[in-house]
Design a protein around this motif. Structure first.
Motif, PDB file in Angstrom:
ATOM      1  N   ILE A 117      45.786  33.039  31.421  1.00  0.00           N
ATOM      2  CA  ILE A 117      45.102  34.319  31.184  1.00  0.00           C
ATOM      3  C   ILE A 117      43.620  34.077  30.929  1.00  0.00           C
ATOM      4  O   ILE A 117      42.753  34.770  31.478  1.00  0.00           O
ATOM      5  CB  ILE A 117      45.751  35.058  29.986  1.00  0.00           C
ATOM      6  CG1 ILE A 117      47.163  35.521  30.357  1.00  0.00           C
ATOM      7  CG2 ILE A 117      44.897  36.243  29.554  1.00  0.00           C
ATOM      8  CD1 ILE A 117      47.960  36.061  29.181  1.00  0.00           C
ATOM      9  N   TYR A 118      43.316  33.065  30.123  1.00  0.00           N
ATOM     10  CA  TYR A 118      41.919  32.763  29.812  1.00  0.00           C
ATOM     11  C   TYR A 118      41.164  32.342  31.069  1.00  0.00           C
ATOM     12  O   TYR A 118      40.008  32.747  31.279  1.00  0.00           O
ATOM     13  CB  TYR A 118      41.839  31.652  28.761  1.00  0.00           C
ATOM     14  CG  TYR A 118      40.420  31.214  28.481  1.00  0.00           C
ATOM     15  CD1 TYR A 118      39.584  31.992  27.692  1.00  0.00           C
ATOM     16  CD2 TYR A 118      39.919  30.041  29.030  1.00  0.00           C
ATOM     17  CE1 TYR A 118      38.275  31.602  27.447  1.00  0.00           C
ATOM     18  CE2 TYR A 118      38.613  29.641  28.793  1.00  0.00           C
ATOM     19  CZ  TYR A 118      37.796  30.430  28.012  1.00  0.00           C
ATOM     20  OH  TYR A 118      36.501  30.037  27.777  1.00  0.00           O
ATOM     21  N   ARG A 119      41.792  31.537  31.915  1.00  0.00           N
ATOM     22  CA  ARG A 119      41.108  31.072  33.129  1.00  0.00           C
ATOM     23  C   ARG A 119      40.735  32.230  34.041  1.00  0.00           C
ATOM     24  O   ARG A 119      39.691  32.199  34.693  1.00  0.00           O
ATOM     25  CB  ARG A 119      42.009  30.097  33.892  1.00  0.00           C
ATOM     26  CG  ARG A 119      42.064  28.717  33.285  1.00  0.00           C
ATOM     27  CD  ARG A 119      42.908  27.821  34.133  1.00  0.00           C
ATOM     28  NE  ARG A 119      43.206  26.588  33.435  1.00  0.00           N
ATOM     29  CZ  ARG A 119      44.201  25.776  33.748  1.00  0.00           C
ATOM     30  NH1 ARG A 119      44.999  26.096  34.738  1.00  0.00           N
ATOM     31  NH2 ARG A 119      44.404  24.677  33.068  1.00  0.00           N
ATOM     32  N   ILE A 120      41.599  33.234  34.120  1.00  0.00           N
ATOM     33  CA  ILE A 120      41.347  34.336  35.055  1.00  0.00           C
ATOM     34  C   ILE A 120      40.397  35.365  34.472  1.00  0.00           C
ATOM     35  O   ILE A 120      39.485  35.844  35.153  1.00  0.00           O
ATOM     36  CB  ILE A 120      42.686  34.983  35.470  1.00  0.00           C
ATOM     37  CG1 ILE A 120      43.478  33.995  36.339  1.00  0.00           C
ATOM     38  CG2 ILE A 120      42.458  36.290  36.221  1.00  0.00           C
ATOM     39  CD1 ILE A 120      44.835  34.481  36.762  1.00  0.00           C
ATOM     40  N   TYR A 121      40.556  35.705  33.202  1.00  0.00           N
ATOM     41  CA  TYR A 121      39.758  36.782  32.610  1.00  0.00           C
ATOM     42  C   TYR A 121      38.588  36.303  31.760  1.00  0.00           C
ATOM     43  O   TYR A 121      37.663  37.081  31.488  1.00  0.00           O
ATOM     44  CB  TYR A 121      40.656  37.691  31.759  1.00  0.00           C
ATOM     45  CG  TYR A 121      41.767  38.364  32.529  1.00  0.00           C
ATOM     46  CD1 TYR A 121      41.542  38.888  33.796  1.00  0.00           C
ATOM     47  CD2 TYR A 121      43.038  38.487  31.982  1.00  0.00           C
ATOM     48  CE1 TYR A 121      42.557  39.520  34.497  1.00  0.00           C
ATOM     49  CE2 TYR A 121      44.060  39.119  32.672  1.00  0.00           C
ATOM     50  CZ  TYR A 121      43.820  39.628  33.927  1.00  0.00           C
ATOM     51  OH  TYR A 121      44.822  40.243  34.624  1.00  0.00           O
ATOM     52  N   LEU A 164      47.955  42.159  34.115  1.00  0.00           N
ATOM     53  CA  LEU A 164      48.591  40.880  33.789  1.00  0.00           C
ATOM     54  C   LEU A 164      49.692  40.542  34.787  1.00  0.00           C
ATOM     55  O   LEU A 164      49.813  39.405  35.241  1.00  0.00           O
ATOM     56  CB  LEU A 164      49.166  40.924  32.371  1.00  0.00           C
ATOM     57  CG  LEU A 164      48.164  40.889  31.220  1.00  0.00           C
ATOM     58  CD1 LEU A 164      48.836  41.288  29.915  1.00  0.00           C
ATOM     59  CD2 LEU A 164      47.542  39.507  31.104  1.00  0.00           C
ATOM     60  N   ALA A 165      50.521  41.532  35.120  1.00  0.00           N
ATOM     61  CA  ALA A 165      51.634  41.294  36.036  1.00  0.00           C
ATOM     62  C   ALA A 165      51.152  41.047  37.453  1.00  0.00           C
ATOM     63  O   ALA A 165      51.813  40.348  38.229  1.00  0.00           O
ATOM     64  CB  ALA A 165      52.595  42.483  36.006  1.00  0.00           C
ATOM     65  N   LEU A 166      49.993  41.624  37.821  1.00  0.00           N
ATOM     66  CA  LEU A 166      49.486  41.499  39.181  1.00  0.00           C
ATOM     67  C   LEU A 166      48.590  40.278  39.363  1.00  0.00           C
ATOM     68  O   LEU A 166      48.523  39.716  40.454  1.00  0.00           O
ATOM     69  CB  LEU A 166      48.709  42.765  39.556  1.00  0.00           C
ATOM     70  CG  LEU A 166      49.503  44.076  39.464  1.00  0.00           C
ATOM     71  CD1 LEU A 166      48.599  45.258  39.788  1.00  0.00           C
ATOM     72  CD2 LEU A 166      50.712  44.054  40.397  1.00  0.00           C
ATOM     73  N   ASP A 167      47.907  39.858  38.287  1.00  0.00           N
ATOM     74  CA  ASP A 167      46.915  38.781  38.398  1.00  0.00           C
ATOM     75  C   ASP A 167      47.409  37.428  37.913  1.00  0.00           C
ATOM     76  O   ASP A 167      46.880  36.392  38.337  1.00  0.00           O
ATOM     77  CB  ASP A 167      45.652  39.138  37.589  1.00  0.00           C
ATOM     78  CG  ASP A 167      44.954  40.387  38.101  1.00  0.00           C
ATOM     79  OD1 ASP A 167      45.211  40.774  39.254  1.00  0.00           O
ATOM     80  OD2 ASP A 167      44.158  40.979  37.340  1.00  0.00           O
TER      81      ASP A 167
END
Length: 748
Positions: free
Chosen positions: A180-184, A199-202
């Motif tokens: 989660i941290y890496r993406i957002y 969250l479910a899509l990414d």
């Protein structure tokens, strides 16, 4: 202190909740995936450190722990504090801060560095790191670059804690915290709060139900359009994981209705609005109306259009006479080509886009060798590539010419590929081996980077499993009838003597191979009466019998290939078993991401890492675990790669791996467990692909009945549109161009 024993007493003890506060003396165990931890804590009011068992997203020595729970006397581990709630925070005293910073929490800060930091700044150290990192350069051994690195690591640690607290407040585990941290990044909490369904899509592995749980706590209505849209898109995304690029409308509505617990008629207008807005694409396929994710639909359209464009124009080898070139190729590599190989070589001089397919032992690699030698003679620039590192390495070894993964050929980076239509490849011919593994997105990137004058040769076995990713590129191209195809069908004499080859061809026909034992054979079947029996026999084969009989290294040369990850004969169970017998965890081992990693362990990269230039499916050996630096080093085929402890979710143990993950690889010896409990996954192509991964030895372990079912079971067809696109899209050219342009700009 209340001490109890037995399940009834344990339940009674846990009802008497207590509060415990202290500092972490040692992290005995921590599972990054589940957060489960066992800690030794110096607790207030207790003379000796106590054992605390609970769940925390991250924990380090020296941290302050606040736990609520109860004491119990575990029959195996003694007195423990079982925490129902466990929160950690940074320590405040200089002594605890020194242990905290020296625990490997921040990369580059070991015990000695932590001691110097505390000596210089005392209990103010965290404030200095956060607000005035340049002051750290006053400490011996810390330059500006290292000071900045420490500050960045601390900022990441703080952000991870904030995200973990947010997930904990919404009763969501922290297994995917790092991803989660890496993406957002630092804005993760704000992004998730605005639309938790992202969250479910990414985030791969984040379930829609977990995102739904956060949405409920944020008071998002169950019939809100954002929820219904996310549910429809989530079903399409799950279908993509199964290899589809779209789904029939009625199937999409059925699955989304079940996921959302909403009547299908309420979803129809939402789906229609998504189509009208261009978020998804509706089109006909095999007589049914289907819905496609836009970036995949556009990629399939683009591949078809690009292949047609590439096929036009003058061939780079237009000056060569086919018959003469075939004779020169044979002389150059010292072989005599079969009639189908001669046809394929002649077609390669004539067709700018060509597919060559065939099963094991028919000479696909020998054909590529001849083409590379001819290219060299005529000073034509050839690029050899394959979807995986092992396949590329094998191609280079067999041809004597450099070969790379497609990702490296296209110069992959986190933002995409540096090689594209504006910066095309500098070559006259691109040869792709193991082309059955190409998915839609990688194929689109490859043809985008080809110069208009170049030729493209796809070589692969269409009877193997299709790609792990969406699409079935090779099969669709062949089935379209719009790209020239040559089938290699003569099995060479030396290959005819191989029982591996004979078994593979039998499976491909839907038959059970000959399982009778034979002297000096390269193919064996070991019957096992139960999963436990099969597991024991697999372990014995890998540890003793195969190394002794065939002089093979049990870690480097033998690969266990499983139909699936779960179950007694899945990769998860077998990896734990094989690690215990081949490389038992020792004092240097570390628990991370649900696994134990130690020097000598065989590991696999499970996602593309463009910064490290290491890609999904590559296998290496752990060389060192450095607690002071907070990282481990892994030796892959051609380089040493370092991973921070927080990045170990990119690795899994690889003593056993799935057949899907082994596509494109070849091993001296392969052991395949085949049980009736795996029949939901066991299919003809899966078994065929697994058997063809072994070069010197293949051993099947398990049930004859399971083998019969696997040989008879065919794969479910994928919902893909590339074949139809090659045969004619059915859309106006202007609309095709619009979809392609918009899908490329949004493609992940």
């Amino acid at each position: 202190m209340l001490k109890t024993s037995g399940s009834t007493a344990e339940q009674a003890a846990l009802t008497l909740s207590e509060h415990l506060v202290g500092s972490v003396e040692r992290v005995t165990f921590h599972n990054d995936e589940t957060g489960f931890c066992v800690l030794r804590v110096k607790a207030r009011g207790h003379r000796k450190p106590v054992t605390v068992v609970g769940h925390a997203p991250a924990v380090a020595m020296g941290e302050v722990v606040e736990a609520s729970g109860a004491w119990l006397n575990d029959r195996n581990h003694g007195v423990q504090f079982r925490a129902t709630s466990l929160v950690t925070s940074a320590p405040t005293t200089a002594e605890e801060l020194q242990r905290y910073l020296g625990s490997g929490l921040l990369r580059g800060v070991g015990p000695a560095c932590a001691q110097r930091l505390i000596a210089s700044f005392g209990a103010r150290i965290l404030d200095v790191i956060e607000r005035r990192p340049h002051d750290l350069t006053r400490v011996h051994g810390i330059g500006m670059a290292k000071a900045q690195g420490i500050a960045e690591a601390w900022a990441e640690h703080r952000t991870l804690r904030d995200i973990a607290a947010f997930l904990r407040d919404h009763e969501i585990g922290s297994a995917l915290l790092t991803r989660i941290y890496r993406i957002y990044g630092a804005g993760a909490v704000e992004i998730i709060s605005a639309n938790p369904y992202r969250l479910a899509l990414d985030i791969p592995g984040f379930e829609f139900s977990a995102a739904d749980q956060i949405a409920m706590r944020l008071d998002i209505d169950p019939t809100a359009r954002v929820r219904l849209q996310a549910g429809l898109t989530s079903v399409l995304a799950d279908a993509m994981k199964e290899g589809h690029t779209g789904l029939p409308v009625e199937e999409l509505l059925r699955q989304a209705g079940m996921l959302l617990d909403v009547p299908e008629n309420e979803l129809q207008p939402v789906l229609q609005a998504q189509c009208q807005a261009g978020l998804v694409i509706a089109d006909d396929l095999r007589g049914r109306r289907c819905i496609f994710l836009k970036h995949l639909y556009g990629a399939e359209l683009y591949i078809a259009q690009r292949l047609k464009d590439l096929a036009r124009g003058e061939h780079p080898w237009s000056g060569l006479k086919a018959a003469e070139a075939v004779d020169r190729a044979q002389a150059a590599i010292g072989v005599s080509y079969s009639s189908s190989q001669r046809r394929a070589l002649a077609a390669a001089f004539r067709e700018k886009v060509l597919v060559v397919t065939g099963g094991p032992g028919v000479g696909k690699t020998t054909l590529i060798r001849g083409i590379t030698h001819l290219s060299s003679e005529h000073e034509l620039k050839i690029a050899l590539c394959a979807p995986t590192g092992r396949a590329a390495k094998r191609l280079a070894e067999s041809t004597g010419f450099p070969a790379r993964t497609i990702h490296r050929l296209l110069e992959a980076s986190e933002g995409g590929f540096r090689r594209n239509a504006k910066v095309p490849l500098d070559c006259d011919l691109v040869v792709v081996d193991e082309a059955s593994m190409l998915d839609i997105r990688l194929m689109a990137a490859l043809v985008r980077a080809l110069p208009d004058g170049a030729s493209l040769l796809l070589v692969g076995d269409v009877d193997q499993l299709p790609s792990i990713g969406p699409g079935q590129v090779l099969a669709d191209i062949i089935a379209s009838g719009h790209v020239p195809v040559v089938h290699l069908n003569e099995v060479f004499r030396q290959e005819q003597e191989s029982r591996i080859i004979a078994a593979a061809h039998a499976i491909n026909r839907g038959a059970v191979p000959d399982l009778q034992p034979a002297a000096e054979s390269d193919f064996y079947f070991v019957e096992a009466g139960s999963p436990a029996d099969a597991m024991a026999k697999v372990a014995l084969l890998v540890r003793d019998r195969i190394p002794r009989r065939f002089d093979l290294d049990p870690v480097r040369d033998i690969q266990v290939l499983c139909p699936m990850n779960r179950g007694r004969l899945g990769t998860n169970m077998l990896n734990g078993e094989l690690q215990q017998i081949l490389n038992p965890p020792g004092p240097d081992s570390i628990h991370r991401a649900g696994w134990i990693f130690g020097p000598g362990d065989k590991v696999m990269q499970v996602r593309n890492d463009y910064d490290r230039d290491v890609y999904n499916g590559e296998v290496g050996i752990v060389r060192e675990v450095s607690r002071s630096d907070g990282e481990i080093s892994v030796a892959f085929d051609d380089r040493l790669v370092s991973y921070g402890f927080k990045e170990l979710d990119e690795l899994v143990l690889a003593y056993a791996t799935t057949i899907h993950k082994a596509q494109g690889s070849e091993y001296p010896a392969v052991v395949i467990p085949v049980g009736l409990g795996q029949t939901s996954m066991l299919r003809r192509k899966l078994l065929y692909t697994g058997v063809t991964r072994g070069s010197r030895l293949v051993v099947l372990v398990g049930s004859r009945a399971a083998l019969e079912q696997a040989a008879a079971a065919e794969e479910e067809p994928r919902w893909t549109r590339l074949r139809a696109c090659l045969q004619g899209s059915g859309l106006p050219p202007r609309e095709v161009d619009t979809i392609i342009r918009s899908s490329q700009s949004e493609s992940p």
